[in-house]
Design a protein around this motif. Structure first.
Motif, short mmCIF file in Angstrom:
data_model
loop_
_atom_site.label_atom_id
_atom_site.label_comp_id
_atom_site.label_asym_id
_atom_site.label_seq_id
_atom_site.Cartn_x
_atom_site.Cartn_y
_atom_site.Cartn_z
N ASP A 1 61.48 54.44 84.47
CA ASP A 1 60.91 55.53 85.28
C ASP A 1 59.56 55.96 84.71
O ASP A 1 58.56 56.06 85.43
N GLU A 2 59.52 56.19 83.39
CA GLU A 2 58.28 56.66 82.78
C GLU A 2 57.20 55.58 82.82
O GLU A 2 56.02 55.89 82.98
N LEU A 3 57.60 54.32 82.67
CA LEU A 3 56.61 53.23 82.77
C LEU A 3 55.96 53.23 84.15
O LEU A 3 54.73 53.13 84.27
N GLU A 4 56.78 53.35 85.19
CA GLU A 4 56.20 53.34 86.53
C GLU A 4 55.37 54.59 86.78
O GLU A 4 54.31 54.53 87.40
N ARG A 5 55.81 55.73 86.26
CA ARG A 5 55.05 56.96 86.44
C ARG A 5 53.67 56.85 85.80
O ARG A 5 52.70 57.45 86.28
N ARG A 6 53.58 56.06 84.72
CA ARG A 6 52.30 55.86 84.04
C ARG A 6 51.48 54.73 84.66
O ARG A 6 50.50 54.28 84.08
N GLY A 7 51.91 54.24 85.81
CA GLY A 7 51.16 53.18 86.45
C GLY A 7 51.58 51.79 86.00
O GLY A 7 50.86 50.82 86.27
N GLY A 8 52.72 51.68 85.29
CA GLY A 8 53.24 50.38 84.91
C GLY A 8 52.95 49.97 83.48
O GLY A 8 53.33 48.87 83.08
N THR A 9 52.32 50.84 82.69
CA THR A 9 52.03 50.46 81.31
C THR A 9 52.08 51.69 80.41
O THR A 9 51.79 52.81 80.85
N GLY A 10 52.47 51.48 79.16
CA GLY A 10 52.53 52.58 78.19
C GLY A 10 52.97 52.08 76.84
O GLY A 10 53.58 51.00 76.72
N SER A 11 52.66 52.84 75.81
CA SER A 11 53.09 52.48 74.45
C SER A 11 54.50 53.02 74.21
O SER A 11 54.98 53.91 74.92
N ALA A 12 55.15 52.49 73.18
CA ALA A 12 56.50 52.95 72.85
C ALA A 12 56.50 54.44 72.53
O ALA A 12 57.40 55.18 72.93
N LYS A 13 55.47 54.91 71.81
CA LYS A 13 55.41 56.33 71.44
C LYS A 13 55.26 57.21 72.68
O LYS A 13 55.91 58.25 72.79
N GLN A 14 54.39 56.80 73.60
CA GLN A 14 54.22 57.57 74.83
C GLN A 14 55.52 57.64 75.63
O GLN A 14 55.92 58.71 76.11
N LEU A 15 56.17 56.50 75.76
CA LEU A 15 57.38 56.44 76.58
C LEU A 15 58.53 57.21 75.92
O LEU A 15 59.30 57.87 76.61
N ALA A 16 58.63 57.12 74.59
CA ALA A 16 59.67 57.87 73.89
C ALA A 16 59.47 59.36 74.09
O ALA A 16 60.43 60.11 74.35
N ARG A 17 58.22 59.80 74.00
CA ARG A 17 57.93 61.23 74.19
C ARG A 17 58.25 61.67 75.61
O ARG A 17 58.92 62.67 75.83
N ASP A 18 57.79 60.90 76.59
CA ASP A 18 57.98 61.29 78.00
C ASP A 18 59.44 61.25 78.41
O ASP A 18 59.89 62.06 79.23
N ALA A 19 60.20 60.29 77.88
CA ALA A 19 61.61 60.15 78.23
C ALA A 19 62.52 61.00 77.35
O ALA A 19 63.73 60.99 77.53
N VAL A 20 61.93 61.73 76.38
CA VAL A 20 62.68 62.58 75.45
C VAL A 20 63.72 61.76 74.70
O VAL A 20 64.91 62.05 74.70
N LEU A 21 63.23 60.68 74.06
CA LEU A 21 64.09 59.79 73.28
C LEU A 21 63.53 59.64 71.87
O LEU A 21 62.30 59.64 71.68
#
Length: 262
Positions: free
Chosen positions: A26-46
């Motif tokens: 979900d967060e990858l698609e929200r970011r336009g299909g790309t993101g770093s592990a740190k960004q995705l962990a933060r956005d997904a609250v993981l």
């Protein structure tokens, strides 16, 4: 400190892992299909180690690729614009009616479309009538759980635009009454956890809402009960989130699988 999943020390179940993987997609698609592990962990609250582990799994399954630390969707998780896109096969109205009976609460399906809150379906359970719309539902998103859940999912500029058109005002003595206080409240609320609201939109009513969206579409499912039954609200919100996640998981992996069929 914000709640972060996976910090209790207990091993996640399979369904928990699937839910977390869905959130990363979900967060990858929200970011336009790309993101770093740190960004995705933060956005997904993981926790970051959990995000790394799940991303490796998604890479192995062919849903994501790793380009020197930048994770990318292999193909977009495309969805139609029909309002039933995130509801089970039986349809939105039948689904909210079923949830209403299961949870013994009024249930609502809402979306954020074209800059406005839209009420897609309301349960028709006579034993649990919905809240009377005494103030325009579209203009008072700051005051009800469904609207708050939708606003939490918006990008900051989208939320600013909405609140510039529909200003924060006090509807009851319990409503957050200023724009600044409301922004601080949203900033402290994790995007993926249930929103609880006690008598902010209507006196005598308590509500909860959870997001039920993947990718660019923004939607939520909410419930309401009499404020006198407020002790039930947290448990009902947790049950509602589990049902919403079941839909989320089924929808995401059905679309992902379809996108990777030979």
């Amino acid at each position: 400190m914000p709640y972060r999943e996976g910090e209790s020390g207990t091993a996640p179940t399979l369904i928990q892992s699937v839910r977390r993987a869905v959130r990363l997609l979900d967060e990858l698609e929200r970011r336009g299909g790309t993101g770093s592990a740190k960004q995705l962990a933060r956005d997904a609250v993981l926790p970051l180690p959990t995000a790394y582990h799940l991303l490796r799994t998604l890479v192995h399954e062919g849903l994501v690729r790793n380009d020197n630390g930048a994770y990318r969707l292999v193909s977009p998780l495309r969805r139609g614009t029909d309002t039933a896109a995130h509801a089970p096969a039986l349809g939105i109205q039948a689904w909210v009616d079923t949830l209403s009976r299961e949870l013994d609460a009024a249930v609502y399906f809402v979306q954020y479309l074209d800059g406005e809150v839209r009420l897609g379906a309301v349960s028709g359970n006579p034993a649990r009538p919905p809240v009377e719309e005494w103030a325009d539902f579209r203009a008072t998103a700051h005051a009800h759980a469904a609207g708050q859940s939708l606003l939490l999912q918006l990008e900051p500029e989208q939320r600013d635009d909405h609140l510039s058109r529909h200003r924060v005002t006090a509807l009851t003595p319990h409503t957050v009454a200023t724009h600044g206080d409301f922004e601080r409240r949203l900033a402290a609320a994790p995007r993926r956890l249930p929103v609880l609201e006690h008598q902010e939109y209507a006196l005598g009513t308590a509500c909860a809402a959870v997001p039920i969206t993947v990718g660019a579409e923004t939607a939520a499912v909410a419930l309401s009960i009499p404020a006198a039954e407020g002790a039930r609200l947290r448990g009902l919100a947790d049950r509602l989130q589990k049902r919403a996640e079941q839909v989320l998981i089924a929808q995401t992996f059905a679309v992902a699988a379809a996108g990777h069929e030979p």
